[in-house]
Design a protein around this motif. Structure first.
Motif, PDB file in Angstrom:
ATOM      1  N   ALA A  21      11.782  -5.623   0.030  1.00  0.00           N
ATOM      2  CA  ALA A  21      12.497  -4.425   0.478  1.00  0.00           C
ATOM      3  C   ALA A  21      11.729  -3.159   0.110  1.00  0.00           C
ATOM      4  N   ALA A  22      11.154  -3.142  -1.071  1.00  0.00           N
ATOM      5  CA  ALA A  22      10.374  -1.975  -1.492  1.00  0.00           C
ATOM      6  C   ALA A  22       9.148  -1.805  -0.598  1.00  0.00           C
ATOM      7  N   ALA A  23       8.500  -2.903  -0.273  1.00  0.00           N
ATOM      8  CA  ALA A  23       7.335  -2.822   0.617  1.00  0.00           C
ATOM      9  C   ALA A  23       7.761  -2.376   2.010  1.00  0.00           C
ATOM     10  N   GLY A  24       8.922  -2.832   2.457  1.00  0.00           N
ATOM     11  CA  GLY A  24       9.437  -2.387   3.743  1.00  0.00           C
ATOM     12  C   GLY A  24       9.687  -0.894   3.771  1.00  0.00           C
ATOM     13  N   ALA A  25      10.182  -0.362   2.672  1.00  0.00           N
ATOM     14  CA  ALA A  25      10.405   1.081   2.584  1.00  0.00           C
ATOM     15  C   ALA A  25       9.069   1.822   2.608  1.00  0.00           C
ATOM     16  N   CYS A  48       0.708   5.341   2.557  1.00  0.00           N
ATOM     17  CA  CYS A  48      -0.620   4.767   2.732  1.00  0.00           C
ATOM     18  C   CYS A  48      -1.315   4.452   1.411  1.00  0.00           C
ATOM     19  N   ASP A  49      -0.933   5.138   0.342  1.00  0.00           N
ATOM     20  CA  ASP A  49      -1.530   4.860  -0.964  1.00  0.00           C
ATOM     21  C   ASP A  49      -1.212   3.453  -1.457  1.00  0.00           C
ATOM     22  N   ALA A  50      -0.188   2.832  -0.903  1.00  0.00           N
ATOM     23  CA  ALA A  50       0.238   1.512  -1.360  1.00  0.00           C
ATOM     24  C   ALA A  50      -0.398   0.365  -0.577  1.00  0.00           C
ATOM     25  N   VAL A  51      -1.121   0.665   0.478  1.00  0.00           N
ATOM     26  CA  VAL A  51      -1.639  -0.393   1.351  1.00  0.00           C
ATOM     27  C   VAL A  51      -2.589  -1.328   0.608  1.00  0.00           C
ATOM     28  N   SER A  52      -3.463  -0.809  -0.230  1.00  0.00           N
ATOM     29  CA  SER A  52      -4.408  -1.674  -0.958  1.00  0.00           C
ATOM     30  C   SER A  52      -3.688  -2.640  -1.884  1.00  0.00           C
ATOM     31  N   GLU A  53      -2.656  -2.149  -2.584  1.00  0.00           N
ATOM     32  CA  GLU A  53      -1.881  -3.041  -3.457  1.00  0.00           C
ATOM     33  C   GLU A  53      -1.103  -4.074  -2.644  1.00  0.00           C
ATOM     34  N   MET A  54      -0.619  -3.661  -1.484  1.00  0.00           N
ATOM     35  CA  MET A  54       0.102  -4.598  -0.617  1.00  0.00           C
ATOM     36  C   MET A  54      -0.843  -5.699  -0.133  1.00  0.00           C
ATOM     37  N   LEU A  55      -2.062  -5.326   0.198  1.00  0.00           N
ATOM     38  CA  LEU A  55      -3.056  -6.304   0.636  1.00  0.00           C
ATOM     39  C   LEU A  55      -3.351  -7.297  -0.477  1.00  0.00           C
ATOM     40  N   PHE A  68       3.122  -6.353   6.822  1.00  0.00           N
ATOM     41  CA  PHE A  68       3.239  -4.915   6.571  1.00  0.00           C
ATOM     42  C   PHE A  68       1.868  -4.238   6.622  1.00  0.00           C
ATOM     43  N   VAL A  69       0.876  -4.853   5.987  1.00  0.00           N
ATOM     44  CA  VAL A  69      -0.469  -4.268   6.002  1.00  0.00           C
ATOM     45  C   VAL A  69      -0.985  -4.206   7.436  1.00  0.00           C
ATOM     46  N   ASP A  70      -0.781  -5.268   8.183  1.00  0.00           N
ATOM     47  CA  ASP A  70      -1.210  -5.268   9.580  1.00  0.00           C
ATOM     48  C   ASP A  70      -0.498  -4.167  10.374  1.00  0.00           C
ATOM     49  N   ASP A  71       0.806  -4.059  10.185  1.00  0.00           N
ATOM     50  CA  ASP A  71       1.583  -3.032  10.904  1.00  0.00           C
ATOM     51  C   ASP A  71       1.142  -1.616  10.557  1.00  0.00           C
ATOM     52  N   MET A  72       0.739  -1.397   9.322  1.00  0.00           N
ATOM     53  CA  MET A  72       0.385  -0.049   8.868  1.00  0.00           C
ATOM     54  C   MET A  72      -1.069   0.326   9.133  1.00  0.00           C
ATOM     55  N   THR A  73      -1.925  -0.669   9.398  1.00  0.00           N
ATOM     56  CA  THR A  73      -3.347  -0.356   9.468  1.00  0.00           C
ATOM     57  C   THR A  73      -4.083  -0.861  10.706  1.00  0.00           C
ATOM     58  N   PHE A  74      -3.747  -2.037  11.204  1.00  0.00           N
ATOM     59  CA  PHE A  74      -4.620  -2.673  12.192  1.00  0.00           C
ATOM     60  C   PHE A  74      -3.986  -2.967  13.544  1.00  0.00           C
ATOM     61  N   ARG A  75      -2.725  -2.652  13.744  1.00  0.00           N
ATOM     62  CA  ARG A  75      -2.106  -2.918  15.047  1.00  0.00           C
ATOM     63  C   ARG A  75      -2.849  -2.145  16.126  1.00  0.00           C
ATOM     64  N   THR A  76      -3.022  -2.754  17.276  1.00  0.00           N
ATOM     65  CA  THR A  76      -3.707  -2.073  18.367  1.00  0.00           C
ATOM     66  C   THR A  76      -2.764  -1.708  19.499  1.00  0.00           C
ATOM     67  N   ASP A  77      -1.535  -2.190  19.438  1.00  0.00           N
ATOM     68  CA  ASP A  77      -0.594  -1.943  20.531  1.00  0.00           C
ATOM     69  C   ASP A  77       0.259  -0.692  20.317  1.00  0.00           C
TER      70      ASP A  77
END
Length: 87
Positions: free
Chosen positions: A3-7, A14-21, A39-48
């Motif tokens: 839930a915290a990661a979802g928030a 964006c500061d949390a992406v590395s820890e999430m990875l 979550f990492v994919d949704d925040m950084t690498f989605r192309t759609d």
């Protein structure tokens, strides 16, 4: 934890992406690994659609994570990795 990661995803912390990875690759709970990878994919690498944290994680660590997830013992994690690759 999920839930915290979802928030963080919702509010584009964006500061949390590395820890999430890192968590996506090391947590003992397969559901945590799956959701954090998504979550990492949704925040950084989605192309759609536009992504808020495009430049915060190099592509290679995410590729390594997806490759590792393809061999995961949990089928949900494997399927999540396949869905990322399908995009």
């Amino acid at each position: 934890m999920i839930a915290a990661a979802g928030a963080m995803k919702h509010f584009a912390v964006c500061d949390a992406v590395s820890e999430m990875l890192e968590t996506a690759g090391t947590d003992p709970d397969p559901l945590v690994r799956l959701r954090f990878m998504q979550f990492v994919d949704d925040m950084t690498f989605r192309t759609d659609r536009p992504v808020p944290c495009k430049d915060d994680v190099p592509e290679e660590p995410m590729r390594a994570l997806v490759q590792k997830a393809l061999g995961d013992e949990d089928h949900r994690v494997r399927m999540g990795a396949l869905l990322i690759l399908a995009r």
